[in-house]
Scaffold this active site. Structure first.
Site: not given
Ligand code: 3PY
Ligand code: MG
Length: 247
Positions: A39, A63, A77, A139, A141, A167
């Site tokens: 993001h 990320r 890398d 993640q 999410e 998310d």
């Molecule tokens: C979210 O809250 O979706 C995230 O990815 C936090 O970094």
């Molecule tokens: Mg997120």
């Protein structure tokens, strides 16, 4: 003690791509930083330069924009300490991420002579230690990931889970409602699954109060704000105060 060996780490999300702000984060004494290519407008070249400024005193996790083998290869890398992969929803997706990050025979990462390898000067050392030392954070999410959590956590090579409240709430038809009781219940469910599997987890906490709760709950990787929104809210507060003074 190396930062990554400490149990509970605080750090911000870095999106601005400014070398000065990278230096400020390091000087402020944070334990880790999440350099966000999902993001932000940052290019890989900018990430590269910022990593040079961060140095090795702070743990640097990038990320990646998505679960893509080419992004993962190029990001690792750069010589970061590890990566975070957003939106892992199934065991198959977790396997793609983990394999892309590990050299053969465990995985499929391809070999280049890059900053991570001290431009070829320390290739052998890096190749021998990367599979063991790089931190692979996936993640959780999305509500689909929650449904598949046992299968995902059973994938070998995951060093940490990172919970994304925003998310996650969006996938539960509760967009932006990160403190909704259903969202909090689901987050607790994920945390308990991580504890049962012996996998550390991290989470984004928007306020110090939330972060203290996470700290007491045993969270390892705590994200405590986004650089641009921290600057924006400080400017907004200052401007508000000054305007109230002249009313
Ligand atoms: C979210 O809250 O979706 C995230 O990815 C936090 O970094
Ligand atoms: Mg997120």
């Amino acid at each position: 003690m190396k930062t990554s060996e400490r149990n509970q780490l605080f750090g911000p999300i870095f999106t601005i791509g400014s070398l000065q702000v990278a230096e400020m984060i390091k000087l402020a004494g944070f334990d880790w930083v999440m350099i966000d290519m999902e993001h932000s407008a940052m290019s890989l070249e900018t990430v590269h330069s910022c990593l040079q400024v961060f140095g090795s005193e702070i743990l640097r996790i990038v990320r990646v924009p998505g679960n893509d083998v080419n992004w993962i290869k190029r990001v690792l890398d750069t010589g970061c300490d590890g990566m975070m992969v957003p939106m892992i929803k199934t065991r198959e997706e977790a396997l793609i991420a983990v394999r892309a990050a590990r050299y053969p025979p465990v995985g499929q990462r391809s070999v280049g002579l890059t900053r991570a390898h001290a431009y070829g000067l320390r290739s052998n050392e890096y190749l021998a230690s990367a599979n063991r030392e790089l931190i692979i954070m996936l993640q959780i999410e999305h509500i689909d990931a929650v449904r598949n959590i046992d299968e995902i956590l059973a994938v070998k090579g995951i060093d940490s889970i990172f919970i994304g409240p925003y998310d996650l709430s969006a996938s539960m038809d509760l967009l932006g409602q990160v403190t909704h009781p259903e969202v909090l219940k689901t987050i607790d469910f994920i945390k308990n699954k991580c504890r049962d599997a012996g996998i550390p987890y991290g989470i984004f906490g928007a306020t110090p109060e939330v972060l203290v709760r996470e700290l007491n709950d045993g969270c390892k990787y705590m994200l405590c704000g986004v650089d641009l929104s921290l600057i924006s809210s400080m400017l907004n507060d200052l401007s508000g105060k000054l305007h109230r003074m002249i009313q």
